[in-house]
Design an enzyme around this catalytic site. Structure first.
Site, PDB file in Angstrom:
ATOM      1  N   GLY A 137      -0.931   7.132   3.032  1.00  0.00           N
ATOM      2  CA  GLY A 137      -0.248   6.809   1.780  1.00  0.00           C
ATOM      3  C   GLY A 137      -1.195   6.182   0.767  1.00  0.00           C
TER       4      GLY A 137
ATOM      5  N   ARG B 168       1.362   0.473  -5.146  1.00  0.00           N
ATOM      6  CA  ARG B 168       1.748  -0.881  -5.575  1.00  0.00           C
ATOM      7  C   ARG B 168       0.664  -1.935  -5.335  1.00  0.00           C
ATOM      8  NH1 ARG B 168       7.207  -2.403  -3.143  1.00  0.00           N
ATOM      9  NH2 ARG B 168       7.025  -0.593  -1.774  1.00  0.00           N
TER      10      ARG B 168
ATOM     11  N   GLY C 160      14.822   2.047   5.656  1.00  0.00           N
ATOM     12  CA  GLY C 160      15.743   2.989   6.272  1.00  0.00           C
ATOM     13  C   GLY C 160      16.696   2.237   7.195  1.00  0.00           C
TER      14      GLY C 160
HETATM   15  C1  UD1 Z   1       9.263   4.206   5.892  1.00  0.00           C
HETATM   16  C2  UD1 Z   1      10.490   4.755   6.658  1.00  0.00           C
HETATM   17  C3  UD1 Z   1      11.643   3.770   6.519  1.00  0.00           C
HETATM   18  C4  UD1 Z   1      11.235   2.417   7.071  1.00  0.00           C
HETATM   19  C5  UD1 Z   1       9.967   1.917   6.362  1.00  0.00           C
HETATM   20  C6  UD1 Z   1       9.441   0.701   7.068  1.00  0.00           C
HETATM   21  C7  UD1 Z   1      10.390   7.219   6.598  1.00  0.00           C
HETATM   22  C8  UD1 Z   1      10.909   8.433   5.974  1.00  0.00           C
HETATM   23  N1  UD1 Z   1      10.858   6.057   6.130  1.00  0.00           N
HETATM   24  O1  UD1 Z   1       9.614   4.154   4.521  1.00  0.00           O
HETATM   25  O2  UD1 Z   1      12.780   4.246   7.259  1.00  0.00           O
HETATM   26  O3  UD1 Z   1      12.288   1.491   6.901  1.00  0.00           O
HETATM   27  O4  UD1 Z   1       8.925   2.924   6.414  1.00  0.00           O
HETATM   28  O5  UD1 Z   1       8.342   0.165   6.392  1.00  0.00           O
HETATM   29  O6  UD1 Z   1       9.588   7.301   7.518  1.00  0.00           O
HETATM   30  N2  UD1 Z   1       2.387   7.881   5.185  1.00  0.00           N
HETATM   31  C9  UD1 Z   1       1.495   8.899   5.423  1.00  0.00           C
HETATM   32  N3  UD1 Z   1       1.717  10.122   4.864  1.00  0.00           N
HETATM   33  C10 UD1 Z   1       2.791  10.381   4.083  1.00  0.00           C
HETATM   34  C11 UD1 Z   1       3.707   9.335   3.841  1.00  0.00           C
HETATM   35  C12 UD1 Z   1       3.474   8.089   4.409  1.00  0.00           C
HETATM   36  O7  UD1 Z   1       0.503   8.715   6.123  1.00  0.00           O
HETATM   37  O8  UD1 Z   1       2.923  11.526   3.620  1.00  0.00           O
HETATM   38  C13 UD1 Z   1       2.132   6.564   5.799  1.00  0.00           C
HETATM   39  C14 UD1 Z   1       1.866   5.471   4.797  1.00  0.00           C
HETATM   40  O9  UD1 Z   1       0.484   5.348   4.536  1.00  0.00           O
HETATM   41  C15 UD1 Z   1       2.429   4.249   5.488  1.00  0.00           C
HETATM   42  C16 UD1 Z   1       3.550   4.799   6.344  1.00  0.00           C
HETATM   43  O10 UD1 Z   1       3.287   6.178   6.496  1.00  0.00           O
HETATM   44  O11 UD1 Z   1       1.483   3.645   6.342  1.00  0.00           O
HETATM   45  C17 UD1 Z   1       4.918   4.581   5.738  1.00  0.00           C
HETATM   46  O12 UD1 Z   1       5.011   5.267   4.508  1.00  0.00           O
HETATM   47  P1  UD1 Z   1       5.818   4.674   3.271  1.00  0.00           P
HETATM   48  O13 UD1 Z   1       5.707   5.641   2.140  1.00  0.00           O
HETATM   49  O14 UD1 Z   1       5.394   3.285   3.024  1.00  0.00           O
HETATM   50  O15 UD1 Z   1       7.306   4.737   3.831  1.00  0.00           O
HETATM   51  P2  UD1 Z   1       8.540   3.908   3.330  1.00  0.00           P
HETATM   52  O16 UD1 Z   1       9.096   4.565   2.128  1.00  0.00           O
HETATM   53  O17 UD1 Z   1       8.190   2.484   3.236  1.00  0.00           O
END
Ligand code: UD1
Ligand code: CA
Length: 449
Positions: free
Chosen positions: A11, A15, A140
């Site tokens: 990600g 922010r 979530g």
């Molecule tokens: C996610 C969860 C949510 C949970 C929250 C807890 C999902 C769909 N949602 O939401 O249920 O309550 O985390 O913090 O999983 N990342 C990738 N590739 C991507 C997207 C994300 O590597 O395409 C990584 C990010 O770098 C991060 C993690 O996955 O380390 C979580 O991603 P983030 O976008 O922060 O998810 P949330 O919207 O916070």
């Protein structure tokens, strides 16, 4: 059951408002993702996969420097957490065991919690880590039916009733490797974010007659870091815990709130730490040592009953044997300091070896750098280095040898020899008084214009 760890770290971390990828921001002296990677040791993971995206090259380089066995895969486009996990499919092909998915921005999950999840896996196909959120916000939500986890719904997609649920998704999941990838094949992206959600594997599993459950932990463990205020808060939380741990371990902290630790700091029993000390990464301090006020330590080892500071700076590779003493305004880098050796004041010791019981006088400098390369200084046992000695490396000073104060030592000094390098002193009787008078009268004349 063999375990593989997948850490999601692709990600952007918008922010954070930073040029640096979010997971490279430091917490407890190490990059954020390193906290999640540390879980690999707890789980005794056979394989660790790190999914990188934004700033991937920099993250890859840091990860491999830390652990060359980490498998780094790239997620070119960030299409969601489910899509991110799928990037690990190829490197885990044929892996027969459980996969644990952790988020690179969620550093505080305790080993005991992961162990509890592993226990729950005996009865369920998928185990999700949940927590009761004081302010569930945008997390979530876990939709439970007794011990059965029916599905996970993202805040954006949740009904008002579902938004009332306070049991939230930490993001951490445990399931058989084959199953998790297989379920992800059936996960689509028709949701509010247009992303492939990892969370949707629960619903797919239920439709196939498989079972899922949730294990709960304290909210402090699932704290996710998305912004700098959150990072600062997490740092404060880490430090508060590390200070209490040190006190419990038998360390004296004169002013705990002014001492800062790294993730891997190790302090022995009866170590005394005075106020305003910083422990950077890689510091081990043995029993009975004293670290005095305003010292900065990283990548170093302090032997038993040794003492450093106040105002000492120990850089990577500084190795102090038992009973060694390093005083104020001394900097040490990549050097071995022998048992009972003393470097009391105002010195720079770099790329050097100092023998047991040797005394290094005030203001001594190992001139280790010639502008291009670094060179070593080797000093034997029970030697005496006079104050303000410049040691031009590479150079060796033998056992029980001496250097005279103010000497510039560019040639080796044999065992037991005294080296003097300075011009002879000349005495001019009465000349100082004459000179003072001359200077004073010149000043008076000048004053009159
Ligand atoms: C996610 C969860 C949510 C949970 C929250 C807890 C999902 C769909 N949602 O939401 O249920 O309550 O985390 O913090 O999983 N990342 C990738 N590739 C991507 C997207 C994300 O590597 O395409 C990584 C990010 O770098 C991060 C993690 O996955 O380390 C979580 O991603 P983030 O976008 O922060 O998810 P949330 O919207 O916070
Ligand atoms: Ca998040």
């Amino acid at each position: 059951m063999p375990t593989a760890l997948i850490v999601l770290a692709a990600g952007q971390g918008t922010r954070m408002n930073s040029d640096l990828p979010k997971v490279l921001h430091k917490l407890a002296g190490v990059p954020l993702f390193a906290h999640a990677l540390a879980a690999a040791r707890t789980l005794d993971a056979e394989k660790t996969v790190l999914v990188v995206g934004h700033g991937g090259d920099a993250v890859r380089a840091e990860a491999l420097a830390m652990d060359p066995d980490v498998i780094v895969v790239e997620q070119k486009e960030q299409l969601g957490t489910g899509h991110a996990v799928l990037q690990a499919r190829a490197v885990l092909a044929g892996f027969e065991g459980d996969v644990v998915v952790l988020y690179g921005d969620t550093p505080f999950v305790r080993p005991e919690t992961l162990e509890e999840m592993a226990k729950a896996r005996a009865k369920h196909d998928i185990v999700v880590l949940g927590f009761k959120a004081a302010d569930p916000g945008r997390y979530g939500r876990l939709v439970m039916d007794g011990p059965n986890l029916e599905r996970i719904v993202e805040f954006k997609d949740a009904t008002p009733a579902e938004r009332e649920i306070t049991l939230c998704n930490s993001g951490i999941k445990m399931a058989p490797a084959g199953l998790i990838f297989d379920l992800l094949d059936d996960v689509g992206n028709t949701n509010a974010s247009g992303e492939y959600y990892l969370t949707d594997i629960v619903e797919v599993a239920q439709k196939r007659g498989l079972s899922a459950t949730a294990v709960s932990c304290d909210e402090t463990e699932t704290l996710g870091i998305n912004s700098r205020p959150e990072l600062a808060k997490a740092e404060a939380a880490f430090q508060a815990r590390a200070r209490l741990q040190a006190l419990d371990d038998g360390v004296t902290l004169v002013a705990p709130d002014t001492v800062f630790f790294s993730l891997d700091t190790v302090l022995g029993r009866d170590v005394i730490v005075e106020p305003n000390v910083i422990f950077g990464p890689g510091v081990t301090v043995e029993t009975g040592a004293t670290v005095r006020a305003f010292s900065h330590l990283e990548g170093c080892h302090l032997g038993g009953r040794s003492g450093v500071g106040p105002f000492a700076r120990l850089r990577p590779g500084a190795e102090l044997a038992n009973d060694a003493h390093v005083g104020n305004f001394v900097e040490i880098k990549n050097s071995q300091i022998g048992e009972g050796a003393k470097i009391g004041h105002l010195s720079y010791i770099g790329d050097a070896e100092i023998g047991d019981e040797t005394n290094i006088g005030a203001g001594t400098v190992t001139c280790n750098y010639d502008g291009v390369g670094k060179h070593r200084t080797v000093i034997g046992k029970r030697a005496f280095i006079g104050s303000d000695t410049m040691l031009i490396a590479p150079v060796t000073v033998g056992d029980e040898a001496m250097t005279a104060s103010g000497s510039v030592i560019s040639q080796d000094v044999p065992d037991g020899a005294l080296a003097i390098e300075r011009s002879e002193q000349v005495i001019k009787p009465g000349l100082a008084r004459k000179l003072f008078e001359k200077l004073k009268s010149a000043k008076v004349l000048k004053g009159k214009g």
